[in-house]
Design an enzyme around this catalytic site. Structure first.
Site, mmCIF file in Angstrom:
data_model
loop_
_atom_site.group_PDB
_atom_site.id
_atom_site.type_symbol
_atom_site.label_atom_id
_atom_site.label_comp_id
_atom_site.label_asym_id
_atom_site.label_seq_id
_atom_site.Cartn_x
_atom_site.Cartn_y
_atom_site.Cartn_z
ATOM 1 C CD GLU A 78 48.843 49.632 34.253
ATOM 2 O OE1 GLU A 78 48.759 48.682 33.467
ATOM 3 O OE2 GLU A 78 48.328 49.629 35.381
ATOM 4 C CG HIS A 99 45.227 44.449 38.031
ATOM 5 N ND1 HIS A 99 46.447 44.655 38.607
ATOM 6 C CD2 HIS A 99 45.275 45.091 36.835
ATOM 7 C CE1 HIS A 99 47.205 45.406 37.807
ATOM 8 N NE2 HIS A 99 46.506 45.682 36.730
ATOM 9 C CG HIS A 160 46.964 44.045 32.395
ATOM 10 N ND1 HIS A 160 47.747 44.985 31.774
ATOM 11 C CD2 HIS A 160 46.711 44.546 33.624
ATOM 12 C CE1 HIS A 160 47.993 45.982 32.609
ATOM 13 N NE2 HIS A 160 47.366 45.736 33.732
ATOM 14 C CE1 TYR A 213 18.315 55.262 37.556
ATOM 15 C CE2 TYR A 213 20.596 55.084 36.861
ATOM 16 C CZ TYR A 213 19.653 55.105 37.859
ATOM 17 O OH TYR A 213 20.046 54.970 39.162
HETATM 18 ZN ZN LIG Z 1 47.306 47.103 35.318
#
Ligand SMILES: [Zn+2]
Length: 217
Positions: A78, A99, A160, A213
């Site tokens: 990915e 996930h 996903h 911050y």
């Molecule tokens: Zn994934």
């Protein structure tokens, strides 16, 4: 024995945060991935390797187009989501893809998460959704980039998971935790009633506060 590793700091962060991703329940198995940028190079988690086995030297390095530069392991499948976002957003120093279960529940519904808790300001005035595309494709990377735009620090990926960004990989990890927390609170709130939503102008106030911050570090 000390080893001289290119991008040692970034590779160590990817290795450490991978273990934390499992410990914090943000993913299961080998799902999800993490990247840390240093200029025009990116340390990214290796493909298909259990997080508790990834040491810094297992973390490959790619360029901003995803070309494999260094390391024996294959970069995450990915990688495009990481390198495309890092290339297009100058403010991004790290990307975390999870996930995580509550956020993935809303991703399955294709429903953005509204500001039912003030901590959503870590992300923006909501958590938007990128429409479904096959994992690992340039189309998914593009859909995620569109959903993030210039202003959001995270989006859901339909059916996903989650993509979270930050000015460092540690900040991106914190955002990923906030996404899951806000998703869980929203899930619980809609289960028993109708949550109130923090108004946009209050989100603006919170964003300013979080920015101040951040500058303290
Ligand atoms: Zn994934």
């Amino acid at each position: 024995m000390t080893q001289d590793l290119t991008l040692q700091e970034e590779r160590t962060a990817v290795s450490d945060l991978g273990r934390q991703m499992l410990d914090q329940g943000l993913t299961t198995g080998t799902g999800g991935n993490i990247s840390a940028r240093n200029g025009d190079r990116v340390a990214i988690s290796p493909s298909g390797m259990p997080y508790d086995e990834i040491d810094p030297e297992d973390v490959p390095i790619v360029d901003l187009n995803g070309n494999h530069l260094e390391g024996d392991r294959k970069p995450s499948s990915e990688f495009r989501m990481h390198t495309d976002v890092i290339r297009e957003r100058d403010d991004v120093g790290g990307v975390v893809h999870t996930h995580s279960p509550y956020a993935s529940t809303f991703a399955s519904l294709g429903e953005p998460i509204p500001a039912s808790h003030y901590l959503i300001a870590f992300i923006g005035n909501k958590i938007p959704v990128a429409p479904y595309e096959t994992y690992g494709t340039a189309e998914l990377a593009e859909a995620a980039l569109d959903a993030l735009g210039e202003e959001y620090n995270a989006c859901l990926l339909e059916q996903h998971g989650v993509l979270a960004v930050g000015d460092s990989v540690e900040a991106a990890f914190e955002v990923a935790l906030m996404v899951e927390y806000c998703a869980r609170i929203h899930y619980q709130a809609v289960s028993i009633g109708e949550p109130n939503i923090v108004p946009d102008e209050e989100i603006e106030t919170l964003l300013d506060r979080f920015e101040d911050y951040g500058q303290d570090h």
